[in-house]
Design a protein around this motif. Structure first.
Motif, mmCIF file in Angstrom:
data_model
loop_
_atom_site.group_PDB
_atom_site.id
_atom_site.type_symbol
_atom_site.label_atom_id
_atom_site.label_comp_id
_atom_site.label_asym_id
_atom_site.label_seq_id
_atom_site.Cartn_x
_atom_site.Cartn_y
_atom_site.Cartn_z
ATOM 1 N N GLY A 619 0.809 -1.217 0.000
ATOM 2 C CA GLY A 619 0.000 0.000 0.000
ATOM 3 C C GLY A 619 0.842 1.266 0.000
ATOM 4 O O GLY A 619 2.028 1.256 0.316
ATOM 5 N N ASP A 620 0.188 2.382 -0.358
ATOM 6 C CA ASP A 620 0.881 3.663 -0.474
ATOM 7 C C ASP A 620 1.287 4.244 0.866
ATOM 8 O O ASP A 620 2.359 4.828 1.011
ATOM 9 C CB ASP A 620 -0.007 4.673 -1.216
ATOM 10 N N HIS A 621 0.411 4.122 1.871
ATOM 11 C CA HIS A 621 0.704 4.770 3.150
ATOM 12 C C HIS A 621 1.992 4.246 3.781
ATOM 13 O O HIS A 621 2.877 5.043 4.138
ATOM 14 C CB HIS A 621 -0.477 4.606 4.108
ATOM 15 N N PRO A 622 2.164 2.938 3.939
ATOM 16 C CA PRO A 622 3.448 2.457 4.472
ATOM 17 C C PRO A 622 4.632 2.869 3.598
ATOM 18 O O PRO A 622 5.719 3.164 4.107
ATOM 19 C CB PRO A 622 3.276 0.936 4.492
ATOM 20 N N LEU A 623 4.399 2.918 2.284
ATOM 21 C CA LEU A 623 5.479 3.285 1.365
ATOM 22 C C LEU A 623 5.921 4.729 1.590
ATOM 23 O O LEU A 623 7.125 5.030 1.597
ATOM 24 C CB LEU A 623 5.014 3.098 -0.078
ATOM 25 N N VAL A 624 4.966 5.642 1.788
ATOM 26 C CA VAL A 624 5.314 7.040 2.038
ATOM 27 C C VAL A 624 6.215 7.140 3.261
ATOM 28 O O VAL A 624 7.247 7.817 3.257
ATOM 29 C CB VAL A 624 4.037 7.885 2.244
ATOM 30 N N ILE A 625 5.809 6.472 4.324
ATOM 31 C CA ILE A 625 6.557 6.552 5.582
ATOM 32 C C ILE A 625 7.968 6.004 5.404
ATOM 33 O O ILE A 625 8.959 6.620 5.815
ATOM 34 C CB ILE A 625 5.806 5.779 6.685
ATOM 35 N N ALA A 626 8.062 4.833 4.793
ATOM 36 C CA ALA A 626 9.368 4.196 4.649
ATOM 37 C C ALA A 626 10.295 4.996 3.736
ATOM 38 O O ALA A 626 11.477 5.178 4.035
ATOM 39 C CB ALA A 626 9.188 2.779 4.115
ATOM 40 N N LEU A 627 9.780 5.466 2.606
ATOM 41 C CA LEU A 627 10.603 6.261 1.704
ATOM 42 C C LEU A 627 11.035 7.575 2.348
ATOM 43 O O LEU A 627 12.150 8.057 2.123
ATOM 44 C CB LEU A 627 9.830 6.544 0.419
ATOM 45 N N THR A 628 10.158 8.142 3.161
ATOM 46 C CA THR A 628 10.486 9.399 3.846
ATOM 47 C C THR A 628 11.717 9.232 4.724
ATOM 48 O O THR A 628 12.659 10.030 4.657
ATOM 49 C CB THR A 628 9.287 9.876 4.684
ATOM 50 N N VAL A 629 11.698 8.194 5.562
ATOM 51 C CA VAL A 629 12.812 8.046 6.509
ATOM 52 C C VAL A 629 14.080 7.585 5.804
ATOM 53 O O VAL A 629 15.190 7.993 6.171
ATOM 54 C CB VAL A 629 12.437 7.094 7.661
ATOM 55 N N ARG A 630 13.946 6.759 4.772
ATOM 56 C CA ARG A 630 15.149 6.335 4.055
ATOM 57 C C ARG A 630 15.773 7.503 3.301
ATOM 58 O O ARG A 630 17.005 7.663 3.256
ATOM 59 C CB ARG A 630 14.836 5.191 3.090
ATOM 60 N N GLY A 631 14.930 8.343 2.697
ATOM 61 C CA GLY A 631 15.444 9.512 1.994
ATOM 62 C C GLY A 631 16.122 10.488 2.933
ATOM 63 O O GLY A 631 17.162 11.075 2.603
ATOM 64 N N LEU A 632 15.553 10.645 4.124
ATOM 65 C CA LEU A 632 16.146 11.555 5.108
ATOM 66 C C LEU A 632 17.532 11.066 5.526
ATOM 67 O O LEU A 632 18.493 11.845 5.558
ATOM 68 C CB LEU A 632 15.236 11.646 6.330
ATOM 69 N N ALA A 633 17.650 9.781 5.831
ATOM 70 C CA ALA A 633 18.946 9.228 6.226
ATOM 71 C C ALA A 633 19.964 9.361 5.101
ATOM 72 O O ALA A 633 21.140 9.666 5.330
ATOM 73 C CB ALA A 633 18.787 7.766 6.637
ATOM 74 N N ALA A 634 19.511 9.158 3.861
ATOM 75 C CA ALA A 634 20.419 9.275 2.715
ATOM 76 C C ALA A 634 20.922 10.708 2.554
ATOM 77 O O ALA A 634 22.097 10.939 2.243
ATOM 78 C CB ALA A 634 19.706 8.818 1.447
ATOM 79 N N ALA A 635 20.052 11.692 2.764
ATOM 80 C CA ALA A 635 20.451 13.095 2.601
ATOM 81 C C ALA A 635 21.551 13.471 3.575
ATOM 82 O O ALA A 635 22.532 14.136 3.207
ATOM 83 C CB ALA A 635 19.239 14.002 2.778
ATOM 84 N N TYR A 636 21.417 13.068 4.817
ATOM 85 C CA TYR A 636 22.416 13.448 5.826
ATOM 86 C C TYR A 636 23.734 12.716 5.643
ATOM 87 O O TYR A 636 24.772 13.173 6.132
ATOM 88 C CB TYR A 636 21.861 13.215 7.231
ATOM 89 N N THR A 637 23.715 11.598 4.954
ATOM 90 C CA THR A 637 24.966 10.868 4.713
ATOM 91 C C THR A 637 25.524 11.145 3.324
ATOM 92 O O THR A 637 26.398 10.420 2.850
ATOM 93 C CB THR A 637 24.753 9.355 4.906
#
Length: 902
Positions: A619-637
């Motif tokens: 589903g989209d809702h879990p995907l939004v959450i997961a992509l959000t946190v993975r993208g955030l971690a990637a940006a800081y690294t």
């Protein structure tokens, strides 16, 4: 057999699975048994169970068989909630305890299997997946997806020749870890060998050919025909006919015993005796006669057909009135209310008040055992038998919702909403419908439904308080914080009057987080009271748990270690209960807390786990959450492309199901990524949706205003400091009012940038120094180092060479330690500008050298001024000196002169 050997070999190292599929009687079970024996021979611990095709079976029946093979000492080490769940599944004494469901049972089974696999590899074997009860199916699906140790899964499934299987729910963590093998019919030679070995004699070739033609190479069918060949001149044309011939000459008592055995999932000698009016000795005598014919097997006191097709043939071959009589007798013989109710239902073809009451009681018992899907199934059966009432539909829909089948819950509930009258029952139904809407992220629809529900529950304070609580949540998720806050206050008022601790805890928790989101901060005394009133044994939605609120508001206040402790409490609860959906909530906040604390490795690990959970849930809702946190971690690294890809995908997914608030953090990630690479124009384009709505928000906590420092830096760099003023002023004002170190530190850093751009270096340095004072209260090392970059630039500008070097060196080391390479490079570049580097033109000062480099790169005087925190007039003066010293007249010549060094 090669596939079996390969799976066993792989499972000794990592998770591997084998699914044997094929038509009935094709030999799947024989191969399954061979696989389990080969695993045992190779030192595996084998847990196995057979799912039986029976008209009446108990929830968790197959899981109970698997758990029964596990050492009780291993089960004793489980967390309390898991031990309770296992005891309920195994029908052991239950003296109360926390609520449980299939997720808790699955978490318990996974824990035990993984622990066992550390000593010896384990094989989990289940025969005939198509007959699994719903609870067992959910548990096995959960366990299979999460296996990580040395575990093999060997299962069978009956399929039709021209149709695929139904076990699409069965997946292992790696897509290639599950091997599907379709079992093919035996050749003529294979059938000859099978019949010879099983019957101890050979048949003439013409007979074997006839058997092969009629059976189609099906081993079971062929064997049954071979057994009948001596007494029947003509071969039977159907399998049902074969079965009837096997049992045709049994006396009535033996025939009744077989029918009783075919009508239950786990027949015992004692049960069959009670159902047929015999004593145990007489029943044993009857069964032994049938066993001698190869129809059944007796192991201890348990009775099993040698093949499922024989059981099915006996049951289908009996007349409908005879089957109903047998189910009535079995209802009197069984002890479990769930089984009794199912047999009573099968014994009647019309509405019967006694049966409906029995099904209602059995549903309540199944719910208490942690089997919501079974409870829903029992109520649905009552509805089909003439007990279609709004109350029963509402209860059934509630159980379907708890079991995770939200679409079915909606379908069952809809007819009830059309007829249920105004009053408490309608309010309860509307609350349930709102819960389904919230799950589907239809918050506006949920708010509308709950607003109607308020009209029907004035005379029921508990329902009223719960309705207000849900309405507050729905409104907050639409961004309607003022109305949400008002309803949260009302919910607390009613909960306090009722004196229900668990409800009061939820209401206070909801109120405190909303107060913070509305810009009022939070009351620590109230928060602590909510935590004290919280009952860990009650399964409360995670947004309403006091520890959840505490983790959020304490993190916003900069108290990150305390926030992490609360998040760890939530994480353990999710693991213990197997709560996937809740784990995504934990992933979001854990990642944010880890990022703010500067623990990027932990943030990345949690983000990767979130992606895995989202893929499992779908589903989209879990995907939004997961992509959000993975993208955030990637940006800081420093993984900018990955960060932008994940953040963009998250925004698109949020737009697909109309949840704009969920797009806020991905948007912030895009802005931060652009600032990290110095692309300020792109940063402002990225942040435009948040900038456009800034004047409408009253909250500048980090969760809502985390983008402000990036936006201000970009605006100052582009000469748009005036646009930044309202945001900086809001941070200053609210930071002082709420004593928020993050707001005050960010506001001071932003002021330093703005003063520097205006040419007031002294004021800029003073603001940066004030920011550093606030950083001493704030455990956010990245932000501290980022402020040091600004301070070091200002110190260099004031010719405080040693101070600038020390400040920038400290910033560089922090960025390197955190694992943020782009920002470490920034600090390193600033250090180089602080000292005259080897190879620089001797004619230019360090400041002139830097201006020359930026001008040669194509930047305008205004851009250079913003970047170096100097005025445009100073840039012009530097350019005049550069041209004079280098003996050039244009920027083109400057570009050629500076190019090789660039």
């Amino acid at each position: 057999m090669q596939s079996i050997s390969e799976i066993v070999a792989v499972a000794a190292q990592r998770p591997a699975g084998l699914l044997l599929e094929g038509e009935a009687g094709i030999g799947k079970t024989t191969l399954w048994l061979a696989a389990l024996q080969q695993a045992r021979d190779n030192g595996f611990t084998v847990l196995s169970a057979r799912a039986w095709e029976a008209e009446s079976k108990l929830a968790y029946g197959t899981v109970a068989d698997l758990l029964a093979d596990i050492d009780p000492d291993a089960l004793a080490t489980l967390p309390n909630v898991q031990r309770v769940a296992v005891n309920r599944v195994l029908l052991r004494d239950d003296a109360g305890g926390p609520e449980t469901d299939q997720h808790v049972v699955a978490a318990a089974m996974l824990s035990v299997i993984e622990a066992m696999a550390t000593d010896n590899p384990v094989v989990l074997g289940v025969d005939d997946l198509q007959w699994l009860d719903a609870c067992s199916r959910d548990v096995l699906a959960f366990v299979a997806r999460r296996l990580r140790g040395r575990v093999g899964v060997v299962v069978t499934e009956r399929t039709e020749p021209d149709r695929g299987g139904t076990a699409s729910w069965l997946h292992l963590a790696r897509p290639d870890a599950l091997t599907r093998v379709r079992v093919s019919p035996l050749s003529l030679g294979g059938l000859h060998e099978l019949i010879s070995s099983r019957l101890g004699r050979s048949l003439p070739r013409p007979t074997i050919v006839r058997i092969a033609d009629v059976s189609g190479g099906n081993p079971f069918y062929a064997l049954e025909m071979a057994r009948a060949i001596d007494t029947e001149p003509e071969l039977p044309h159907t399998l049902a006919e074969l079965v009837q011939r096997r049992v045709a000459d049994l006396d009535d008592d033996a025939s009744d015993a077989l029918l009783a055995a075919a009508a239950v999932a786990d027949p015992t000698v004692e049960l069959l005796a009670r159902a047929t009016g015999n004593d145990a000795d007489r029943m044993t005598e009857l069964l032994e006669e049938v066993e001698s014919r190869g129809i059944i097997e007796i192991t201890g006191n348990r009775v099993h057909f040698t093949h499922q097709l024989l059981a099915r043939g006996v049951y289908v071959g009996a007349s409908a009135p005879r089957r109903r009589r047998m189910h009535r007798a079995l209802a009197d013989a069984v002890v479990q209310p769930e089984l009794k109710a199912r047999h009573l239902a099968l014994a009647s073809s019309r509405s019967d008040p006694e049966i409906l009451r029995s099904l209602d009681d059995a549903a309540e018992g199944a719910r208490a055992r942690g089997a919501p899907s079974a409870a829903a199934e029992l109520l649905d059966l009552a509805i089909r038998l003439g007990g279609d009432t709004p109350s029963r539909r509402i209860r059934s829909a509630s159980h379907h919702f708890r079991a995770g089948d939200h679409d079915k819950a909606h379908d069952v509930l809809a007819p009830a909403l059309e007829v249920v009258r105004p009053g408490m029952l309608r309010a309860i139904a509307l609350n349930l419908l709102a819960g389904i809407c919230i799950y589907r992220r239809s918050f506006a629809e949920a708010a509308t439904v709950l607003t109607e529900a308020l009209q029907h529950c004035d005379d029921n304070p508990p329902v009223l308080a719960q309705t207000l609580l849900m309405l507050s949540f729905a409104q907050a998720n639409q961004g309607d914080y003022d109305d949400a806050l008002a309803n949260a206050r009302e919910a607390v008022k009613h909960a306090e009057v009722l004196g229900i601790d668990v409800l009061t805890s939820q209401a206070i928790a909801d109120l405190e987080v909303l107060k913070a989101l509305c810009g009022f901060g939070f009351d620590e005394g109230s928060l602590n009271r909510a935590i004290a009133l919280e009952n860990p044994d009650v399964d409360v939605p995670i947004p309403f748990r006091a520890h959840s609120t505490a983790a959020q508001v304490l993190a916003w206040a900069g108290r990150l270690d305390e926030a992490r402790e609360h998040m760890e409490v939530l994480h353990k609860r999710c693991v213990d209960r197997g709560a996937d959906g809740d784990m995504l909530f934990v992933s979001v906040w854990s990642t944010l807390i880890h990022v703010w604390r500067g623990d990027y490795s932990a943030a990345t690990r949690v983000a990767d786990d979130a992606i895995e959970h989202a893929e499992q849930i779908g589903g989209d809702h879990p995907l939004v959450i997961a992509l959000t946190v993975r993208g955030l971690a990637a940006a800081y690294t420093g993984r900018i492309e990955a960060a932008r890809a994940d953040a963009t995908a998250a925004i698109e997914a949020a737009e697909r199901f109309g949840a704009p608030l969920l797009a806020e953090w991905p948007i912030m990630t895009l802005g931060f990524a652009s600032v990290s690479v110095g692309d300020y124009e792109q940063a402002l384009r990225d942040l435009e949706p948040l900038l456009a709505g800034f004047d409408q928000i009253s909250c500048t906590e980090i969760i809502k205003a985390g983008f402000v420092p990036d936006a201000v830096e970009a605006m100052v760099a582009l000469g748009r400091s005036g646009e930044a003023e309202p945001m900086v002023a809001a941070l200053e004002r609210n930071g002082r009012r709420l004593d928020r170190s993050w707001m005050l530190a960010m506001a001071a850093r932003c002021r330093a940038l703005m003063f520097a751009a205006a040419g007031d270096v002294a004021a800029a340095e003073e603001a940066a120094a004030q920011a550093m004072v606030e950083h001493d209260r704030l455990a956010m090392p990245f932000e501290r180092a980022r402020t040091q970059l600004v301070l070091g630039q200002l110190q260099r500008r004031k010719r405080q060479k040693q101070s600038a070097t020390d400040t920038l060196t400290d910033a560089q080391r922090t960025f390197e330690r955190l694992g943020s390479p782009l920002w470490a490079d920034r600090a390193r570049a600033e250090l180089k500008r602080t000292n005259v580097a080897a190879g620089r033109s001797a004619e230019l000062t360090p400041s002139e050298q830097r201006v020359a480099e930026l001008a040669a790169s194509g930047m305008t005087n205004r851009d250079i001024a913003a970047s170096l925190f100097i005025s445009a007039k100073t840039v012009e003066a530097n350019m005049t000196q550069i041209y004079r010293k280098l003996g050039i007249r244009s920027r083109a010549e400057l570009g050629r002169r500076m190019g090789p060094r660039g």
